[in-house]
Design an enzyme around this catalytic site. Structure first.
Site, short mmCIF file in Angstrom:
data_model
loop_
_atom_site.label_atom_id
_atom_site.label_comp_id
_atom_site.label_asym_id
_atom_site.label_seq_id
_atom_site.Cartn_x
_atom_site.Cartn_y
_atom_site.Cartn_z
N ASP A 133 0.75 -1.13 0.36
CA ASP A 133 0.02 -0.26 0.31
C ASP A 133 1.42 1.32 0.16
O ASP A 133 0.93 2.21 0.94
CB ASP A 133 -0.81 -0.25 1.14
CG ASP A 133 -0.09 -0.63 2.57
OD1 ASP A 133 0.83 -0.87 2.55
OD2 ASP A 133 -0.77 0.74 3.95
N HIS A 165 10.08 -0.35 9.64
CA HIS A 165 8.56 -1.45 8.87
C HIS A 165 8.55 -2.40 8.24
O HIS A 165 9.72 -3.11 7.56
CB HIS A 165 7.47 -1.12 8.88
CG HIS A 165 7.33 0.05 10.48
ND1 HIS A 165 7.51 -0.96 11.49
CD2 HIS A 165 6.88 1.63 10.77
CE1 HIS A 165 7.12 0.27 12.78
NE2 HIS A 165 7.22 1.49 12.15
#
Length: 322
Positions: free
Chosen positions: A10, A243
């Site tokens: 995303d 991340h």
């Protein structure tokens, strides 16, 4: 040995870092980017994937995926973290290329069936596309090489959540999809906040990426300005946690991580919605919603220094060949 991956994403600032890391490292073959809502709404995330493909001349496919979660109401794009355009509001030219006509979940099904045992699915956003793929074609569970997920938080090192006290963002965006994916009978490794909050891109490190990695380094530095401003305001730190690139690091070198094995369930409603829970002890209980589910891996420790070296080495080598 090169690992073929479909990267479900995303994009997203840290997604862009993960995408470029996957493209840069010679041990990864980036087969496709399948897009999902999350950090940005679906049209924006797909535009961003196409932008990266065109700007950096990727050979991979791009397939547009789900626009919202399976059951829960959407929580909305993470504009405060990633900006209105998903890339820190850095001006972007509209790409002139188009996505594959298939939906992301159909692309995943077709590609896995065409290359049995060869494709690793790497998901760094909400897990809706993977859930749709396994629901539409359960047989792909035995055909996928591995599933690697950036998501979740299991309390190791006291890391429990980043969008609620007990939920990580990707899982919280679609907990029902996450529970489907994590309980499916395919091999999963979860690279969550337990380890991604143990690795840190300092502002000085990102300056080094800019100074040594050519156009790709400059781009990552540019989009990270918005991201770092968020981290400084919210957490008072000069840099950002690693991340999504951590999931790519696991694909390249799993030995960087220590993992713990056991079945995983996701809380799908209530105040703990999106919480991930792993049963890692062989205990027996009268009521046990974990006991018949497959044991999966959860990363609980990382060699953060080696991870940072791997990222920078990959980017520097890639830039030198462009």
């Amino acid at each position: 040995m090169t690992t073929k991956i479909i990267l479900d994403t995303d994009p997203g600032i840290d997604d862009a870092m993960a995408i470029l890391f996957a493209e840069a490292n010679p041990d990864v073959e980036l087969v496709a980017l399948t897009t999902v809502y999350g950090n940005a709404e679906i049209n924006t995330s797909t535009r961003n994937a196409l932008y990266l493909k065109q700007r950096f001349n990727f050979a991979c496919d791009v397939a547009k995926g789900a626009s919202g979660p399976l059951v829960r109401d959407p929580v909305g794009a993470s504009v405060v973290v990633h900006g209105e355009n998903g890339f820190g509001d850095v001006p972007l030219e509209e790409p002139s290329i188009e996505a594959d006509p298939r939906s992301a979940h159909q692309y995943i099904i077709d590609t896995v069936k065409a290359s049995p045992g060869e494709i690793t699915l790497v998901a760094v956003g909400p897990l809706t596309n993977l859930a749709l793929a396994i629901e539409h074609a359960p047989e792909i569970a035995s055909l996928v090489k591995e599933v690697v997920i950036m998501g979740g938080a299991f309390g190791t090192h006291e890391h429990t959540g980043n969008v609620t006290p007990f939920a990580e963002a990707n899982i919280h965006d679609d907990p029902h999809a996450a529970d489907i994916v994590l309980t499916a009978n395919w091999p999963v490794t979860v690279v969550g906040l337990d380890v991604t909050h143990e690795a840190f891109f300092s502002s000085q490190y990102l300056d080094t990426v800019r100074d040594t990695c050519g156009d790709i380094g400059q781009f990552m530095w540019d989009i990270s300005r918005f991201y770092l401003a968020f981290y400084k305001e919210r957490m008072g730190v000069e840099g950002c946690f690693v991340h999504d690139p951590s999931a790519i690091a696991y694909v390249i070198n799993p030995a960087l991580f220590e993992v713990r094995k056991g079945p995983i369930r996701v809380v799908c409603d209530g105040p703990a919605e999106g919480m991930t829970l792993q049963k890692y002890r062989e205990t027996k209980h009268k009521t046990d919603e974990w006991k018949d589910k497959p044991a999966q891996n959860v990363a609980i420790a990382v060699n953060d220094r080696a991870l940072l070296d791997l990222f920078l080495d990959s980017m520097t080598h890639y830039a030198s060949e462009q």
